[in-house]
Motif scaffolding. Structure first.
Motif, short mmCIF file in Angstrom:
data_model
loop_
_atom_site.label_atom_id
_atom_site.label_comp_id
_atom_site.label_asym_id
_atom_site.label_seq_id
_atom_site.Cartn_x
_atom_site.Cartn_y
_atom_site.Cartn_z
N VAL A 66 0.83 -1.21 0.00
CA VAL A 66 0.00 0.00 0.00
C VAL A 66 0.86 1.25 0.00
N LEU A 67 1.90 1.28 0.85
CA LEU A 67 2.76 2.46 0.93
C LEU A 67 3.52 2.69 -0.38
N ARG A 68 3.99 1.60 -0.97
CA ARG A 68 4.71 1.76 -2.24
C ARG A 68 3.77 2.22 -3.35
N TYR A 69 2.54 1.73 -3.32
CA TYR A 69 1.57 2.17 -4.33
C TYR A 69 1.23 3.65 -4.16
N LEU A 70 1.04 4.08 -2.91
CA LEU A 70 0.77 5.49 -2.68
C LEU A 70 1.96 6.35 -3.09
N GLY A 71 3.17 5.84 -2.84
CA GLY A 71 4.35 6.59 -3.27
C GLY A 71 4.44 6.74 -4.78
N SER A 72 3.97 5.73 -5.50
CA SER A 72 4.02 5.81 -6.96
C SER A 72 3.01 6.82 -7.52
N LEU A 73 2.04 7.22 -6.71
CA LEU A 73 1.02 8.17 -7.16
C LEU A 73 1.42 9.62 -6.95
N LYS A 74 2.59 9.86 -6.37
CA LYS A 74 2.98 11.24 -6.05
C LYS A 74 2.99 12.17 -7.26
N PRO A 75 3.57 11.76 -8.40
CA PRO A 75 3.55 12.70 -9.55
C PRO A 75 2.15 13.10 -9.96
N ALA A 76 1.22 12.15 -9.98
CA ALA A 76 -0.16 12.49 -10.34
C ALA A 76 -0.83 13.34 -9.27
N TRP A 77 -0.42 13.15 -8.01
CA TRP A 77 -1.03 13.91 -6.92
C TRP A 77 -0.74 15.40 -7.06
N TRP A 78 0.49 15.74 -7.43
CA TRP A 78 0.83 17.17 -7.56
C TRP A 78 0.01 17.83 -8.66
N ILE A 79 -0.19 17.13 -9.75
CA ILE A 79 -1.02 17.67 -10.84
C ILE A 79 -2.46 17.80 -10.39
N LEU A 80 -2.96 16.79 -9.66
CA LEU A 80 -4.33 16.83 -9.17
C LEU A 80 -4.53 18.00 -8.21
N CYS A 81 -3.53 18.26 -7.38
CA CYS A 81 -3.64 19.39 -6.44
C CYS A 81 -3.80 20.70 -7.20
N ALA A 82 -2.99 20.89 -8.25
CA ALA A 82 -3.07 22.13 -9.02
C ALA A 82 -4.43 22.28 -9.69
N ILE A 83 -4.94 21.20 -10.27
CA ILE A 83 -6.25 21.26 -10.92
C ILE A 83 -7.34 21.55 -9.91
N THR A 84 -7.26 20.93 -8.73
CA THR A 84 -8.27 21.15 -7.70
C THR A 84 -8.27 22.59 -7.20
#
Length: 408
Positions: free
Chosen positions: A176-194
């Motif tokens: 789970v932790l490794r999967y969440l870590g792999s989502l970091k690049p998409a998270w930053w883009i999602l934050c900007a869009i939000t």
């Protein structure tokens, strides 16, 4: 004459020492992954950069090695190997703690403000940012002045990193932790869009919110720039953490507002026109506009008040209201039932003096009276019948020509 070792080589040498308990091949693989980033950071700092500059940006080599262990799913170093890393520095920990917990307080405050603003769709809530701005500036100033190493060496952060490392050792938690870590690049883009979408939504609701939109645009650009660089420069956490908390709070508030809107719409569609359920006592009530009706008076065409009037709606349901009366023993207004008979007596409460006078100033006993009279008179407008129209007038019988009388 041997070449003087660069700051990156010295830093990596200490990292290698901190990872010495791992297999040599895996240590080399870890160092190969981080060496380009360190070289890029050294070039950014300029020629002749010292090891202290790298420590200022990344933390000590020992703490950096501990983070590499945690991110790679390796077990923590032995107690003797981590003693240097976990031992707090001789200076006091007050300032590093203020820097750390100032960040935490600001993140929680921003999350709550974003949640409230999303639920109410009201930009004025975000004025609360001014409350947390001094705390954030103090925290940031202490970080820039004292460096990130004292903060990363705090016992609470050492414990947190250890807990994350143990979690990665477990198969399910580690995945789970490794999967969440792999989502970091998409998270930053999602934050900007939000952030941008949140600003547009507020601007559509309130024109004054257009002043907030540039701030959200800057925050969106900042998170896209700072997010991918957090691993190399921990100071950027003071950008990434508050913005992420704001986005999470706003997302949760928006979800709650959407659920509330759907539930209220369904409730409104299923309710009747003048049954607003109950009053504050849990009894049925009748509203006219925004006013609660407690009594109804009816008059005939001559202006004479009617009694014993029973009210029903268009489907034959009785319009029942709570009926109150005077409790003789206590002299107070009490509920005695509910029905659809009108008008009701007026309940008057007061005090009675020793001589039995109502509302006496020297009285000491509660008193209650029921007044069955009508408190006003009604002037009923006279309805005059309109004159008959020609089309509705009584037709006159048509005349027929008289027959001639025969003559002799």
């Amino acid at each position: 004459m041997s070449e003087k070792p660069t700051a990156v080589r010295v830093y990596l040498a200490r990292v290698r020492t901190a990872l010495a308990d791992l297999p040599a091949s895996e240590v080399e693989e870890i160092l190969e992954d981080v060496r380009p980033h360190l070289a890029e950071l050294e070039a950014e700092l300029g020629e002749g950069a010292r090891v202290e500059a790298l420590i200022e940006r990344l933390g000590s080599p020992e703490s950096y090695a501990a983070e590499l262990r945690a991110s790679g799913g390796y077990p923590p170093a032995a107690e003797g190997a981590t003693q240097v890393m976990t031992k707090p520095a001789s200076p006091g920990l007050v300032k590093p703690r203020i820097a750390l917990w100032g960040l935490v307080v600001c993140a929680l405050g921003l999350a709550l403000l974003a949640f409230s603003a999303a639920v109410t769709i009201h930009a004025d809530v975000l004025l609360g940012l001014l409350v947390f701005l001094p705390v954030f500036l103090i925290s940031l100033a202490l970080l820039l002045r004292g460096g990130v190493e004292p903060v990363l060496s705090l016992p609470e952060l050492v414990w947190l990193r250890g807990a994350l490392a143990k979690g990665r050792e477990q198969e399910d938690t580690g995945k789970v932790l490794r999967y969440l870590g792999s989502l970091k690049p998409a998270w930053w883009i999602l934050c900007a869009i939000t952030l941008i979408g949140f600003g547009v939504l507020l601007m559509l609701r309130e024109k004054d919110a257009v002043l907030l939109l540039p701030f959200l645009l800057v925050a969106g650009a900042a998170i896209v720039w700072a997010g991918p660089r957090v691993r190399g420069d921990r100071r950027l956490l003071w950008v990434a953490v508050p913005v992420s908390a704001f986005v999470i709070g706003g997302a949760l508030g928006g979800f709650g507002a959407a659920v509330d809107l759907v539930s209220n719409r369904n409730s409104y569609q299923g309710s009747t026109s003048y049954y607003p359920t109950s009053d504050r006592y849990g009894n049925d009530q009748l509203n006219y506009g925004n006013h609660e009706i407690e009594n109804v008076y009816a008059f005939d065409a001559e202006g004479k008040p009617l009694t014993e009037v029973y009210l029903y709606d268009e489907e034959g349901r009785p319009i029942t209201l709570t009926r109150y009366g005077c409790e003789r023993s206590s002299g107070t207004k009490e509920k005695i039932g509910e029905d659809n008979r009108f008008p009701r007596p007026q309940i008057q409460q007061g005090v009675t003096d020793d001589e039995g006078n109502y509302n006496g100033y020297n009285g000491y006993r509660s008193s209650c009276r029921e007044n069955a009279g009508v408190p006003f008179s009604a002037a009923i407008p006279k309805v005059t019948a309109p004159p008959p129209s020609p089309s509705s007038s009584t037709p006159t019988p048509s005349s027929t020509p008289a027959s001639p009388t025969p003559t002799k």
